[in-house]
Design an enzyme around this catalytic site. Structure first.
Site, short mmCIF file in Angstrom:
data_model
loop_
_atom_site.label_atom_id
_atom_site.label_comp_id
_atom_site.label_asym_id
_atom_site.label_seq_id
_atom_site.Cartn_x
_atom_site.Cartn_y
_atom_site.Cartn_z
N ARG A 236 0.85 -1.19 0.00
CA ARG A 236 0.00 0.00 0.00
C ARG A 236 0.89 1.24 0.00
NH1 ARG A 236 -3.23 -2.98 -1.54
NH2 ARG A 236 -5.26 -3.59 -0.66
N GLU A 265 -3.54 7.38 -6.17
CA GLU A 265 -3.49 6.72 -7.46
C GLU A 265 -4.71 7.06 -8.30
OE1 GLU A 265 -1.06 2.80 -5.78
OE2 GLU A 265 -3.20 2.64 -6.25
N HIS A 284 0.73 0.17 -10.21
CA HIS A 284 -0.17 -0.70 -9.44
C HIS A 284 -0.70 -1.86 -10.29
CE1 HIS A 284 -3.07 -0.72 -5.76
NE2 HIS A 284 -2.83 -1.95 -6.18
#
Length: 317
Positions: A236, A265, A284
């Site tokens: 994270r 993000e 990601h």
């Protein structure tokens, strides 16, 4: 049944098949749903699937037909679980669908730093090798993983696979978890965090983001790490104080970082890590191998099937 997928694109950009869900009823799949579109698209739906689209209490209270929410991810913060329970809406998630995929990305970042493949490949394409007086050249030090110390913060499914890969490279593996572990695999050793930060040549984060781990990697911690150390984060973004990390990388206090997640993000254009040279950033997508995404979809379909059969699995509320 009316089934709605609010944001299916990241799971299935076109290389998977929604047919298994279509077998359950009338299916509507949207690539993305803006906040103002969620209510309209969800009207009369009995089943909703969401990945990152928020379903808060206000929205849930306006969907009287809704009986089931399938989160197309492991994290559950996109749904108000308390409100869903009060409204008798079952919520499930998809755990453990791709630990191998994320572990693979961990070592993609590690090998990017230690082997410098991209740096040398680009140099070769520019003609540097063609003009070399020798049969080979190096533009940056190359490092062996054998004998290096790999420190893991967290030891869930992903951490365990990372440990296995590290051991295959001949690395020593140190583990830190919230509570001491005595049943670790052979070759892994539990240590206090302070000891791990001081000893590890490579530190990889695999813990959840909680009040205790928020900005776990900060200026104070970075000072305790080896200047030659590499930091990896596929967990994270909030685990890292990004300003402090950028400063440490730019000053040489830390050798390199590889991250797959950021605090926001998509990232803001002024995120300090975007301007640092000794960092690799993947968007990601560690989770997103086609095999892992297919497994995620399979588990999501199975979760729905079990709900219909009255045998709910992976319920999170």
């Amino acid at each position: 049944m009316k089934i709605v997928v609010l944001d299916g694109y990241t799971l299935n950009p076109g290389d998977l098949d929604w047919q298994a869900l279509e077998a359950f009823g009338e299916l509507s799949v949207y690539d993305r749903s803006a906040p103002e579109e969620v209510l309209g698209r969800s009207q009369d739906a009995e089943i909703i699937f969401t990945n990152k689209t928020l379903l808060d209490a206000g929205i849930l209270k306006q969907l009287p037909e809704l009986k089931y929410i399938g989160i197309l991810a492991t994290g559950t913060n996109v749904v108000d679980l308390k409100a869903a329970k009060e409204l008798d809406i079952v919520v499930t998630n998809v755990p453990g669908y791709g630990p191998d995929a994320v572990a693979q990305m961990v070592f993609a970042h590690i090998l990017h730093a230690t082997q410098q493949v991209a740096l040398h490949s680009e140099a070769v394409k520019r003609g540097v090798w063609s003009q070399s007086q020798d049969f080979c050249f190096t533009l940056a030090p190359l490092q062996s993983l054998k004998g290096k110390c790999l420190g893991l913060i967290g030891f869930g499914d992903i951490g365990k696979v990372v440990a296995q890969i590290g051991q295959a490279f001949g690395m020593k593996v140190l583990v830190n978890t919230r509570k001491p572990k005595i049943d670790l695999p052979q070759g892994c050793c539990w240590v206090e965090r302070e000891s791990l930060f001081a000893q590890a040549d490579i530190i990889s984060l695999h813990c959840p983001l909680t009040p205790d781990t928020d900005k776990l990697i900060n200026g104070v911690v970075l000072e305790k790490m080896k200047p030659s150390a590499i930091l990896i984060n596929t967990a994270r973004g909030g685990l890292i104080d990004e300003q402090a990390l950028a400063k440490a990388l730019e000053s040489g206090q830390l050798a390199f970082a590889g991250v797959d997640v950021l605090s926001t993000e998509p990232p803001a254009t002024d995120n300090p890590l975007l301007k640092v040279s000794n960092i690799s950033i993947s968007p990601h997508n560690a989770w997103a191998t086609i095999e892992a995404r297919q497994n995620l979809l399979n588990i999501a379909v199975d979760n729905l099937l079990r709900f219909i059969q009255g045998k709910v699995s992976n319920r999170v509320n």
